[in-house]
Design a protein around this motif. Structure first.
Motif, PDB file in Angstrom:
ATOM      1  N   UNK A   2      57.339  46.964  33.170  1.00 14.09           N
ATOM      2  CA  UNK A   2      56.018  47.366  33.665  1.00 14.09           C
ATOM      3  C   UNK A   2      55.029  46.210  33.537  1.00 14.09           C
ATOM      4  N   UNK A   3      55.031  45.543  32.398  1.00 12.73           N
ATOM      5  CA  UNK A   3      54.135  44.409  32.197  1.00 12.73           C
ATOM      6  C   UNK A   3      54.467  43.279  33.155  1.00 12.73           C
ATOM      7  N   UNK A   4      55.789  43.050  33.376  1.00 10.18           N
ATOM      8  CA  UNK A   4      56.192  41.998  34.311  1.00 10.18           C
ATOM      9  C   UNK A   4      55.710  42.318  35.718  1.00 10.18           C
ATOM     10  N   UNK A   5      55.744  43.609  36.094  1.00 11.82           N
ATOM     11  CA  UNK A   5      55.299  44.012  37.428  1.00 11.82           C
ATOM     12  C   UNK A   5      53.813  43.708  37.618  1.00 11.82           C
ATOM     13  N   UNK A   6      53.006  44.164  36.688  1.00  9.49           N
ATOM     14  CA  UNK A   6      51.557  43.962  36.839  1.00  9.49           C
ATOM     15  C   UNK A   6      51.175  42.497  36.691  1.00  9.49           C
ATOM     16  N   UNK A   7      51.845  41.805  35.781  1.00  9.72           N
ATOM     17  CA  UNK A   7      51.528  40.385  35.584  1.00  9.72           C
ATOM     18  C   UNK A   7      51.858  39.571  36.818  1.00  9.72           C
ATOM     19  N   UNK A   8      52.948  39.950  37.527  1.00 12.73           N
ATOM     20  CA  UNK A   8      53.387  39.187  38.689  1.00 12.73           C
ATOM     21  C   UNK A   8      52.332  39.131  39.776  1.00 12.73           C
ATOM     22  N   UNK A   9      51.473  40.168  39.878  1.00 13.76           N
ATOM     23  CA  UNK A   9      50.460  40.118  40.936  1.00 13.76           C
ATOM     24  C   UNK A   9      49.032  39.997  40.426  1.00 13.76           C
ATOM     25  N   UNK A  10      48.743  40.378  39.163  1.00  8.12           N
ATOM     26  CA  UNK A  10      47.361  40.336  38.695  1.00  8.12           C
ATOM     27  C   UNK A  10      46.827  38.915  38.589  1.00  8.12           C
ATOM     28  N   UNK A  11      47.696  37.978  38.303  1.00  4.02           N
ATOM     29  CA  UNK A  11      47.227  36.599  38.221  1.00  4.02           C
ATOM     30  C   UNK A  11      46.707  36.129  39.574  1.00  4.02           C
ATOM     31  N   UNK A  12      47.267  36.740  40.671  1.00  4.89           N
ATOM     32  CA  UNK A  12      46.938  36.252  42.012  1.00  4.89           C
ATOM     33  C   UNK A  12      45.697  36.922  42.597  1.00  4.89           C
ATOM     34  N   UNK A  13      45.155  37.943  41.930  1.00  3.33           N
ATOM     35  CA  UNK A  13      44.022  38.678  42.500  1.00  3.33           C
ATOM     36  C   UNK A  13      42.856  37.779  42.917  1.00  3.33           C
ATOM     37  N   UNK A  14      42.517  36.735  42.133  1.00  2.00           N
ATOM     38  CA  UNK A  14      41.386  35.901  42.569  1.00  2.00           C
ATOM     39  C   UNK A  14      41.718  34.989  43.740  1.00  2.00           C
ATOM     40  N   UNK A  15      42.995  34.921  44.098  1.00  6.34           N
ATOM     41  CA  UNK A  15      43.387  33.920  45.104  1.00  6.34           C
ATOM     42  C   UNK A  15      43.992  34.516  46.363  1.00  6.34           C
TER      43      UNK A  15
END
Length: 953
Positions: free
Chosen positions: A105-118
């Motif tokens: 679950x953490x890997x799923x959210x981490x995979x896209x949350x870093x990209x939210x500003x970009x």
């Protein structure tokens, strides 16, 4: 654009990959990110040119690399995804999930949350398993993200959120097609629908012929290739389909594998097959080889003859090897997550995993699925065929194979991308009602609260009301209107604002729910309420280990003989482990099974064709130095004629024994001479035996009392026959000389005992030599290798010869006896020549001097020729045998002809008159000898006396 180094902190040994950056994409209006968890390998977490490093889990690796391949296709060849007439760059982001429920679950959210500003918008690519996917799906749904599941097959893993879509059919249907194939194959056996098998006229089918009345050698060889057994219903008996009993093996507990096995039991029942223990699943107690063997042995004892094994790629290999270890060969074995997956084909083809052949396994796709088709399926979005995708994958990843999992990931992203591109039309009027205006107003409120932007309240209506998407997209590209404000200051790229306002995720979701399209992977239909694609199953099998590619099975079937198999025909029933091991050993050394001169049988040895022998049928007539039948039978025919002629001579001499011609020739000696020649000629028969009679063993490592006896027998029979012949012949000649050359007034008398003691004394001496020889240093048969790989039969002996040799432990003594025997025979020849010379003037009716001399010369010449030839061609066993046979035939049959043919002539042409003239000549010769010795004139009287004595005794 962010780089891998910008990724958030993550647990130790975490890995990260980012694909999609590169030149030529700067003018795109935004970025669409495909993100998700992935199982990666231990090692460096650095990425080179946006490409990931190596990953460990085979399925995770294939998903990840297929995603990379797809991103490169979109960006490098199409410039990006087209949304409302403008292009968006495609990124792929993957984060290590450690194949763990705790981290996924953490890997799923981490995979896209870093990209939210970009990034403009984000979609999720699911992990590789049905266990991890439901957790990732729940996290994606919580964050309002659409997820594409390309490897999960458990229905609940796909349908739980309403925004997750699956490329694969339900796991409960995985074994449907394999079970149907097995049932159809069994029915084909019963119906005799086997390619390459022509029933013999008068018999209902091939099996009845082979196991019933095939008795000739030719017919047995014909049937042997199929390894038929009348007691086995599917391998030669009757009622194959009715005999099937299906056992189910769950290699390790998991929701997916249990679902596969339970579903398989239902499908087997639907197919009309008997289920062992009502379809109960058999499980090993632990993940060890011994536990697997015990569990499978229990299934075997319960009567199962078909095995359905629900496995992973690793446990499939453990299952297969355990079957071999307990020597259980079911009629068919089906495993999951194995055939055509990962390195399975490479291991079968290159790494010696021959046990993986003949196992069948389900697959949704295989790269050769269109092989031979005039119009291969071309993807509607990807524009690729299966083979083109496979080739690209191999070129990108060092010739690594890709299974249906990688193809499903590529097709899943193609489906998602089509939905993305179809979701917004460039000239479509923006629906500014409802959520669109509400979302825009909410975003403007956030921006005004967070900054001093001062966006007016009419900004949303001005931007949206009555406008098309292309018009709004131009504002986005030019940074005007609603997009002239500093959205980046609150972590929102302007492109993201656009997509959020128009409810992009909802639009894509709607398109996915109605999506139907054709890709090289399969016909994709996501319209089911579950969102799961009912992809067509295929069945794979590695049949002969000669290709890294599996066969995509069609509707034909073949049995025990690989030669009878057509392309894509299923091998059923499965061949015995030992038979396949025999075939695999041949392939390992680059040869055909049994060297192409036989077939492997169910015991793991070779049944060789006529003229071949040895463990691999590599030893053949000519190359192995044993006699061709034609040469042997020709020599036998000549020998039999010679023996028959010798018997005729004995019979004729007996019948004519009272005639003057035979009396003068001394019939008793003629009997013995003929008998001696018969003995010598008979030596040809033991001399014709060779190591072909060892064809069921390994010649180099076997001894044969039969051949050792033949070696000694040919010497005994010939030597005793020779000494018997010439002992009698020379005694006869010596007796005539003594009588004719008698210079005393008394008669020369010889007792029968004395004559036979003289005649048999050479044979007695020869017999003594032979007895001592066989007692001290007997001859033995040896097979010699004539090539460089002597004594290495497993490495391919191709040239051999066999010969009789002296016992190496007593070689010196053996040669002494050999030379004594040869010397004995030469001595008789020399003595005979001397006697012939001394009696050269005696009439032939009494002494046959001329003919005996010819016989002696014949023996001497043929022996010398034979010894000389043997010196040079002793390794050429066929030539050596022919020379030995010629020596015997020419010498002994020649002796019989020289002794008896003149007598036939004299008896039937000259008769009594000829003998009167011969008697006169003999008396004249005796008188001259008397006069010369005594110097008197009484020679005529004495010559008459001696001549009369010779003619009557």
């Amino acid at each position: 654009a962010p780089t891998a180094s910008a990724a958030p902190a993550w647990p130790q040994a975490g890995k990260w990959t980012l694909v999609g950056q590169g030149p030529g994409l700067a003018n795109n209006v935004g970025t669409i990110t495909i993100a998700g968890p992935s199982s990666m390998a231990e090692g460096s977490d650095a990425c080179v040119d946006g490409l990931t490093c190596a990953f460990g889990e085979p399925y995770g690796l294939e998903i990840r690399q297929s995603a990379e391949l797809f991103v490169n296709l979109i960006n490098k060849e199409r410039g990006g995804l087209n949304i409302a007439g403008e292009t968006f760059t495609l990124w792929y982001s993957g984060v290590e999930d450690f194949s763990s429920n705790e981290y996924v679950a953490r890997a799923t959210s981490t995979a896209y949350r870093w990209a939210l500003p970009f990034t403009s918008d984000i979609f999720v690519l699911a992990p590789y398993s049905s266990t991890l996917t439901p957790i990732a799906s729940a996290q994606a749904a919580l964050d309002g993200r659409i997820m594409m599941a390309t490897a999960a097959a458990t229905p609940s893993a796909v349908s739980s959120s309403g925004s997750t879509f699956g490329m694969l059919a339900a796991g409960s249907d995985y074994m449907k097609k394999p079970i149907q194939k097995i049932a159809a194959a069994a029915r084909a056996v019963d119906n005799e629908l086997w390619p390459g098998r022509v029933p013999k006229e008068g018999y209902p089918n091939h099996y009845d012929f082979c196991v019933g009345t095939a008795t000739s050698r030719e017919n047995k060889e014909r049937c042997r290739d199929h390894q038929l057994n009348a007691s086995d219903p599917c391998r030669g008996g009757a009622g194959c389909f009715a005999s099937l009993k299906v056992g189910f093996f769950l290699s390790a507990e998991s929701a997916f594998r249990r679902g596969v096995c339970v579903g398989a039991a239902d499908h087997a029942d639907d197919a009309g097959l008997d289920l062992v223990d009502g379809g109960t699943l058999t499980e090993p107690d632990e993940q060890t080889d011994a536990a697997y063997e015990d569990a499978l042995r229990a299934l075997q004892k319960s009567g199962a003859n078909v095995l359905i094994a629900c496995t992973t790629s690793g446990t499939a290999k453990m299952t297969i090897k355990a079957l071999e270890a307990i020597d259980w060969t079911p009629l068919a074995v089906a495993t999951t997550s194995s055939v055509g997956v990962g390195t399975y084909g490479q291991e079968v083809n290159e790494d010696g995993f021959w046990q993986g052949e003949h196992i069948i396994g389900p697959a949704f796709w295989y790269h050769t699925v269109d092989e031979g088709s005039d119009e291969p399926t071309r993807g509607e979005f990807s524009h690729m065929t299966s083979e083109e995708f496979f080739t690209r994958y191999q070129e990108a990843y060092s010739n690594e194979a890709v299974s249906y999992v990688g193809a499903a990931a590529f097709a899943g992203l193609a489906s998602l991308s089509k939905a993305i591109e179809d979701s917004v039309g460039a000239e479509e009027i923006i629906d500014s009602a409802g959520l669109v205006t509400f979302t825009c107003s909410a975003l403007v409120g956030i921006l005004n609260t967070a900054t001093s932007a001062g966006v007016p309240g009419t900004a949303c209506s001005d931007a949206l009301n009555g406008r098309t998407h292309s018009a709004l997209m131009q504002d986005l590209k030019n940074g005007t209107g609603l997009f002239s404000y500093s959205w980046a200051s609150i972590g929102l790229p302007p492109s993201s604002v656009y997509l959020q306002i128009i409810q992009f995720q909802t639009k894509v979701l709607d398109k996915l729910k109605s999506l139907k399209m054709t890709e090289f992977f399969a016909s994709i239909d996501l319209t089911a309420p579950s969102g799961q694609n009912d992809a067509e199953q295929r069945v794979l099998q590695y049949r002969d280990g000669k290709s890294p590619d599996a066969d995509v099975l069609g509707d034909e079937y073949c049995g025990q003989s690989e030669a009878a198999c057509t392309v894509n025909a299923m091998n059923f029933p499965m061949q015995e482990w030992k038979k396949r091991d025999c075939e695999a050993r041949a392939r390992a050394r680059g040869a055909n099974a049994c060297d192409g001169s036989g077939v492997c049988n169910n015991e793991g040895t070779c049944d060789c064709e006529a003229g071949y022998f040895g463990p691999d049928c590599r030893l053949a007539s000519g190359g192995q130095g044993y006699l061709p039948d034609s040469a042997k039978y020709l020599v036998w025919a000549i020998a039999i004629l010679g023996i028959a002629f010798g018997c005729f001579c004995i019979a004729w001499s007996f019948v004519k024994r009272r005639s003057k011609v035979l009396k003068a020739a001394q019939p008793t000696f003629l009997y013995v001479i003929s008998l001696g020649c018969i003995f010598s000629i008979a030596a040809i028969f033991p001399a014709s035996l060779d190591h072909r009679y060892l064809q069921d063993t390994v010649p180099l490592k076997s001894t044969s009392p039969r051949l050792n006896g033949a070696c000694n027998a040919q010497v005994w029979v010939y030597a005793l026959g020779f000494t018997l012949t010439f002992g009698a012949l020379l005694t006869k000649l010596w007796r005539v000389m003594r009588i004719v050359n008698n210079t005393s007034v008394s008669l020369v008398r010889f007792s029968e005992r004395k004559l036979w003691s003289i005649a048999l004394s050479p044979m007695a001496v020869q017999l003594a030599i032979l007895i001592a020889w066989v007692a001290v240093a007997p001859l033995e048969w040896k097979v010699f290798n004539d090539n460089a790989q002597a004594d290495k039969i497993d490495e391919g002996i191709i040239e051999q010869h066999g010969e009789c040799v002296i016992d190496p432990d007593n070689e010196t003594a053996g040669y002494v006896f050999l030379f004594l025997s040869i010397g004995m025979q030469l001595l008789l020849l020399v003595v005979g020549n001397v006697l012939c010379f001394l009696s050269r003037r005696i009439p032939v009716q009494y002494a046959e001097t001329k003919y005996i001399a010819f016989a002696l010369a014949s023996h001497l010449q043929t022996k010398l020729f034979g010894l000389l030839a043997a010196t040079f061609i002793y390794r050429e066993s066929v030539v050596l045998f022919i020379i030995k046979s010629l020596v015997v035939v020419v010498a002994d049959i020649g002796t019989l002809l020289l002794i008896f043919v003149p007598k036939f002539y004299m008896e039937h042409r000259e008769g009594e008159a000829g003998m009167v003239a011969a008697s006169e000549q003999l008396r004249d010769y005796a008188a001259k000898r008397w006069d010369k010795s005594n110097g008197t004139g009484t020679g005529t009287q004495n010559g008459t006396q001696n001549g009369t004595q010779n003619g009557t005794q």
